[in-house]
Design an enzyme around this catalytic site. Structure first.
Site, PDB file in Angstrom:
ATOM      1  N   LEU A 164      11.060 -18.089  12.758  1.00  0.00           N
ATOM      2  CA  LEU A 164      11.305 -17.288  13.969  1.00  0.00           C
ATOM      3  C   LEU A 164      12.699 -16.662  13.980  1.00  0.00           C
ATOM      4  O   LEU A 164      13.238 -16.358  15.036  1.00  0.00           O
ATOM      5  CB  LEU A 164      11.070 -18.130  15.245  1.00  0.00           C
ATOM      6  CG  LEU A 164       9.651 -18.705  15.415  1.00  0.00           C
ATOM      7  CD1 LEU A 164       9.545 -19.488  16.737  1.00  0.00           C
ATOM      8  CD2 LEU A 164       8.589 -17.608  15.387  1.00  0.00           C
ATOM      9  N   PHE A 212       5.429 -13.357   3.286  1.00  0.00           N
ATOM     10  CA  PHE A 212       6.098 -12.286   4.036  1.00  0.00           C
ATOM     11  C   PHE A 212       7.526 -12.676   4.433  1.00  0.00           C
ATOM     12  O   PHE A 212       8.243 -11.839   4.987  1.00  0.00           O
ATOM     13  CB  PHE A 212       5.366 -12.025   5.368  1.00  0.00           C
ATOM     14  CG  PHE A 212       3.992 -11.457   5.258  1.00  0.00           C
ATOM     15  CD1 PHE A 212       3.794 -10.125   4.959  1.00  0.00           C
ATOM     16  CD2 PHE A 212       2.871 -12.258   5.488  1.00  0.00           C
ATOM     17  CE1 PHE A 212       2.517  -9.592   4.889  1.00  0.00           C
ATOM     18  CE2 PHE A 212       1.593 -11.734   5.426  1.00  0.00           C
ATOM     19  CZ  PHE A 212       1.421 -10.401   5.120  1.00  0.00           C
ATOM     20  N   LYS A 268      14.567  -7.799   6.118  1.00  0.00           N
ATOM     21  CA  LYS A 268      14.082  -6.473   5.729  1.00  0.00           C
ATOM     22  C   LYS A 268      14.927  -5.308   6.219  1.00  0.00           C
ATOM     23  O   LYS A 268      14.496  -4.159   6.120  1.00  0.00           O
ATOM     24  CB  LYS A 268      12.644  -6.303   6.213  1.00  0.00           C
ATOM     25  CG  LYS A 268      12.521  -6.401   7.728  1.00  0.00           C
ATOM     26  CD  LYS A 268      11.113  -6.110   8.219  1.00  0.00           C
ATOM     27  CE  LYS A 268      11.069  -6.098   9.720  1.00  0.00           C
ATOM     28  NZ  LYS A 268       9.749  -5.831  10.255  1.00  0.00           N
ATOM     29  N   SER A 288       7.590  -3.389  -1.960  1.00  0.00           N
ATOM     30  CA  SER A 288       7.923  -2.183  -1.199  1.00  0.00           C
ATOM     31  C   SER A 288       8.022  -0.974  -2.106  1.00  0.00           C
ATOM     32  O   SER A 288       8.419  -1.082  -3.277  1.00  0.00           O
ATOM     33  CB  SER A 288       9.273  -2.410  -0.508  1.00  0.00           C
ATOM     34  OG  SER A 288       9.795  -1.194  -0.024  1.00  0.00           O
ATOM     35  N   THR A 291      10.253   0.901  -2.003  1.00  0.00           N
ATOM     36  CA  THR A 291      11.673   1.040  -2.311  1.00  0.00           C
ATOM     37  C   THR A 291      11.957   0.773  -3.798  1.00  0.00           C
ATOM     38  O   THR A 291      12.947   1.266  -4.323  1.00  0.00           O
ATOM     39  CB  THR A 291      12.514   0.112  -1.402  1.00  0.00           C
ATOM     40  OG1 THR A 291      13.860   0.550  -1.422  1.00  0.00           O
ATOM     41  CG2 THR A 291      12.442  -1.326  -1.826  1.00  0.00           C
ATOM     42  N   TYR A 340      18.543  -5.257  -0.297  1.00  0.00           N
ATOM     43  CA  TYR A 340      17.169  -5.522   0.152  1.00  0.00           C
ATOM     44  C   TYR A 340      16.179  -5.088  -0.921  1.00  0.00           C
ATOM     45  O   TYR A 340      15.296  -5.847  -1.326  1.00  0.00           O
ATOM     46  CB  TYR A 340      16.899  -4.771   1.464  1.00  0.00           C
ATOM     47  CG  TYR A 340      15.429  -4.562   1.736  1.00  0.00           C
ATOM     48  CD1 TYR A 340      14.645  -5.588   2.245  1.00  0.00           C
ATOM     49  CD2 TYR A 340      14.816  -3.342   1.436  1.00  0.00           C
ATOM     50  CE1 TYR A 340      13.292  -5.402   2.461  1.00  0.00           C
ATOM     51  CE2 TYR A 340      13.467  -3.151   1.650  1.00  0.00           C
ATOM     52  CZ  TYR A 340      12.705  -4.175   2.157  1.00  0.00           C
ATOM     53  OH  TYR A 340      11.366  -3.991   2.350  1.00  0.00           O
ATOM     54  N   LYS A 353      13.443  -7.115  -3.649  1.00  0.00           N
ATOM     55  CA  LYS A 353      12.016  -6.840  -3.892  1.00  0.00           C
ATOM     56  C   LYS A 353      11.762  -6.711  -5.396  1.00  0.00           C
ATOM     57  O   LYS A 353      10.782  -7.246  -5.929  1.00  0.00           O
ATOM     58  CB  LYS A 353      11.581  -5.573  -3.156  1.00  0.00           C
ATOM     59  CG  LYS A 353      11.584  -5.700  -1.640  1.00  0.00           C
ATOM     60  CD  LYS A 353      10.641  -6.789  -1.152  1.00  0.00           C
ATOM     61  CE  LYS A 353      10.676  -6.998   0.339  1.00  0.00           C
ATOM     62  NZ  LYS A 353       9.962  -8.220   0.783  1.00  0.00           N
ATOM     63  N   ASN A 392       5.257   3.122   4.182  1.00  0.00           N
ATOM     64  CA  ASN A 392       5.913   2.918   5.490  1.00  0.00           C
ATOM     65  C   ASN A 392       4.922   2.379   6.518  1.00  0.00           C
ATOM     66  O   ASN A 392       4.157   3.151   7.115  1.00  0.00           O
ATOM     67  CB  ASN A 392       6.501   4.243   5.985  1.00  0.00           C
ATOM     68  CG  ASN A 392       7.766   4.612   5.247  1.00  0.00           C
ATOM     69  OD1 ASN A 392       7.762   4.741   4.027  1.00  0.00           O
ATOM     70  ND2 ASN A 392       8.859   4.775   5.967  1.00  0.00           N
ATOM     71  N   ASN A 446      14.104   1.701  12.130  1.00  0.00           N
ATOM     72  CA  ASN A 446      12.993   2.479  11.574  1.00  0.00           C
ATOM     73  C   ASN A 446      12.490   3.528  12.566  1.00  0.00           C
ATOM     74  O   ASN A 446      12.696   3.427  13.765  1.00  0.00           O
ATOM     75  CB  ASN A 446      11.850   1.553  11.155  1.00  0.00           C
ATOM     76  CG  ASN A 446      12.273   0.618  10.045  1.00  0.00           C
ATOM     77  OD1 ASN A 446      12.319  -0.587  10.247  1.00  0.00           O
ATOM     78  ND2 ASN A 446      12.630   1.166   8.903  1.00  0.00           N
ATOM     79  N   LEU A 447      11.826   4.523  12.005  1.00  0.00           N
ATOM     80  CA  LEU A 447      11.494   5.719  12.779  1.00  0.00           C
ATOM     81  C   LEU A 447      10.559   5.453  13.966  1.00  0.00           C
ATOM     82  O   LEU A 447      10.865   5.842  15.098  1.00  0.00           O
ATOM     83  CB  LEU A 447      10.870   6.758  11.830  1.00  0.00           C
ATOM     84  CG  LEU A 447      10.463   8.075  12.467  1.00  0.00           C
ATOM     85  CD1 LEU A 447      11.648   8.773  13.111  1.00  0.00           C
ATOM     86  CD2 LEU A 447       9.801   8.983  11.426  1.00  0.00           C
TER      87      LEU A 447
HETATM   88  N1  UFG Z   1      14.455   8.449  10.438  1.00  0.00           N
HETATM   89  C1  UFG Z   1      15.029   9.317  11.355  1.00  0.00           C
HETATM   90  N2  UFG Z   1      15.573   8.782  12.498  1.00  0.00           N
HETATM   91  C2  UFG Z   1      15.562   7.443  12.761  1.00  0.00           C
HETATM   92  C3  UFG Z   1      14.969   6.580  11.808  1.00  0.00           C
HETATM   93  C4  UFG Z   1      14.425   7.124  10.658  1.00  0.00           C
HETATM   94  O1  UFG Z   1      15.072  10.531  11.163  1.00  0.00           O
HETATM   95  O2  UFG Z   1      16.083   7.043  13.803  1.00  0.00           O
HETATM   96  C5  UFG Z   1      13.851   9.013   9.230  1.00  0.00           C
HETATM   97  C6  UFG Z   1      14.485   8.523   7.952  1.00  0.00           C
HETATM   98  O3  UFG Z   1      15.587   9.322   7.595  1.00  0.00           O
HETATM   99  C7  UFG Z   1      13.311   8.634   6.985  1.00  0.00           C
HETATM  100  C8  UFG Z   1      12.089   8.376   7.850  1.00  0.00           C
HETATM  101  O4  UFG Z   1      12.510   8.606   9.177  1.00  0.00           O
HETATM  102  O5  UFG Z   1      13.253   9.917   6.480  1.00  0.00           O
HETATM  103  C9  UFG Z   1      11.538   6.983   7.744  1.00  0.00           C
HETATM  104  O6  UFG Z   1      12.607   6.082   7.961  1.00  0.00           O
HETATM  105  P1  UFG Z   1      12.365   4.509   8.197  1.00  0.00           P
HETATM  106  O7  UFG Z   1      13.701   3.879   8.412  1.00  0.00           O
HETATM  107  O8  UFG Z   1      11.319   4.304   9.225  1.00  0.00           O
HETATM  108  O9  UFG Z   1      11.717   4.072   6.837  1.00  0.00           O
HETATM  109  P2  UFG Z   1      12.320   4.177   5.361  1.00  0.00           P
HETATM  110  O10 UFG Z   1      11.434   5.109   4.632  1.00  0.00           O
HETATM  111  O11 UFG Z   1      13.760   4.410   5.304  1.00  0.00           O
HETATM  112  O12 UFG Z   1      12.179   2.654   4.974  1.00  0.00           O
HETATM  113  C10 UFG Z   1      10.971   2.125   4.591  1.00  0.00           C
HETATM  114  C11 UFG Z   1      10.919   0.622   4.927  1.00  0.00           C
HETATM  115  C12 UFG Z   1      11.929  -0.134   4.138  1.00  0.00           C
HETATM  116  C13 UFG Z   1      11.863   0.243   2.698  1.00  0.00           C
HETATM  117  C14 UFG Z   1      11.988   1.728   2.550  1.00  0.00           C
HETATM  118  C15 UFG Z   1      11.987   2.165   1.131  1.00  0.00           C
HETATM  119  O13 UFG Z   1      11.160   0.422   6.300  1.00  0.00           O
HETATM  120  O14 UFG Z   1      11.663  -1.508   4.279  1.00  0.00           O
HETATM  121  O15 UFG Z   1      10.912   2.325   3.239  1.00  0.00           O
HETATM  122  O16 UFG Z   1      10.943   2.933   0.740  1.00  0.00           O
HETATM  123  F1  UFG Z   1      12.859  -0.318   1.991  1.00  0.00           F
END
Ligand code: UFG
Length: 345
Positions: free
Chosen positions: A39, A87, A91, A131, A133, A156, A160, A186, A206-207
């Site tokens: 947790l 899991f 992350k 991932s 990544t 991170y 992986k 994603n 994350n987005l």
């Molecule tokens: N983004 C924004 N604004 C935000 C957050 C994200 O524009 O506030 C954009 C990022 O620049 C990216 C896209 O949205 O282009 C996705 O971003 P995320 O942070 O949601 O996801 P990532 O692709 O960066 O990360 C994901 C996983 C990670 C992994 C990574 C590598 O969350 O665990 O893919 O492929 F490591």
């Protein structure tokens, strides 16, 4: 405590975002599940949500996978498992850059402990959360499982890659071991019941959680990191996979090993929808399907982001027999329904 050996799966990190959804799908598919989770980045309410969805109680043990004695005593010594799904890991990409040792220690030690105890207790199968990544920015897209890995640009991501290698070498050395690494693209969305979903602590990195919190009025506006990439609308391209579809990929992976269908004892599958979607497209679709505005502005690129990546899913489709089923619009509806549920809106 006795349990049905051929049907029981240990879900380490089962109170987390993907772990909780996977627990639901495993139980729906007829498996028994034992959740182990410390947790540290999850809430017990996720276990309650799982129990509400499946209509029965699910054994939950609060334990840190880095504590091998506790893991042996409380988990492996008490149940017989057909498979482990691992899991339990940190992350947050950004945090891993500022606190690399925390990531190496936790993510690698927990995996080493799980593998050690699998060997000690004759548990043959493991599914590992890897991932996209590991690919970095591939030169050729979509990324296939044969696309060369590049040195990850965060600790991170390195954990992986290292974890994949640790598993591959351990499987080679332990004749009864089989493993499947799933390389997630994603993961987004939530269970259609809105009883479980992603629950980031603090400001979301994350987005999609940032989108839903902005729509809910918790964040003033979403920052879009760059509109000057070499992509059709200038924002980054990603492969957004629904968390329930992703959860089902784990069920397929467990089934493949338990039913002795693996072609090799260590296998890798990409898990994505196989289609690039831009950040701007995703925001627009969210607004459309949910009828709610997401105030946003364009800001500078985020350091470390790859410009574009999406998956070749042929191997997962043809060999694992898994397909992404959920429409992206439905996934974004579920993400919003979950946010509203969490906020009492
Ligand atoms: N983004 C924004 N604004 C935000 C957050 C994200 O524009 O506030 C954009 C990022 O620049 C990216 C896209 O949205 O282009 C996705 O971003 P995320 O942070 O949601 O996801 P990532 O692709 O960066 O990360 C994901 C996983 C990670 C992994 C990574 C590598 O969350 O665990 O893919 O492929 F490591």
């Amino acid at each position: 405590m006795s349990s049905n050996k051929n049907k029981t799966v240990l879900v380490a990190g089962g109170a987390g975002y993907i772990g909780s959804h996977t627990t639901v799908e495993l139980i729906n598919a007829g498996y028994d599940v034992v959740i182990a989770d410390n947790l540290s980045n999850a809430d017990i309410s996720a276990v309650k949500g799982v129990e509400q969805i499946v209509g029965r109680s699910v054994p939950f043990i609060q334990v840190d996978c880095c504590d091998i004695d506790a893991l042996r005593r409380e988990v492996f010594g008490k149940y017989s498992f057909a498979s482990v799904i691992h899991f339990a890991a940190y992350k947050a990409v950004g945090e891993s850059v500022s606190e690399p040792l925390k990531y190496f220690r936790n993510n690698l030690q927990s995996l080493l402990n799980v593998l050690t105890l699998m060997k000690e207790f004759d548990v043959p199968n493991i599914v590992f959360s890897s991932s996209a990544t590991v690919y970095g920015q591939p030169e050729v897209l979509p990324a296939t499982e044969a696309t060369p890995r590049q040195r990850a640009n965060s600790p991170y991501g390195l954990t992986k890659q290292m974890s994949e290698d640790i598993i591959q070498d351990t499987v080679a050395a332990v004749p009864f071991f089989k493993a499947i690494a799933l390389r997630y693209f994603n993961p987004i969305g939530a269970h259609p019941s809105a009883l479980i979903g992603e629950l980031p602590k603090g400001v979301p990195a994350n987005l999609v959680p940032f989108i839903t919190q902005t729509a809910a009025g918790i964040r003033k506006e979403l920052s879009i990191f760059g509109d000057d990439y070499g992509t059709p609308d200038g924002s980054c391209l990603r492969d957004y996979i629904d968390v329930v579809d992703l959860a089902r990929a784990h069920v397929a992976a467990v089934g493949r090993m338990v039913e002795n269908q693996s072609a090799e004892r260590y296998e890798i599958f990409n898990i994505g929808i196989g289609r690039p979607v831009s950040v701007l497209e995703l925001v627009k679709l969210f607004e459309e399907v949910n009828g709610v505005p997401v105030p946003h502005k364009i800001v500078a690129r985020r350091p470390g982001d790859v410009e574009k990546i999406w998956a070749a899913t042929d191997k997962a489709n043809e060999v694992l027999g898994w397909h992404a089923e959920r429409e992206l619009g439905d996934t974004l509806r579920a993400a919003w329904a979950w946010e509203k549920h969490v906020r009492g809106l």
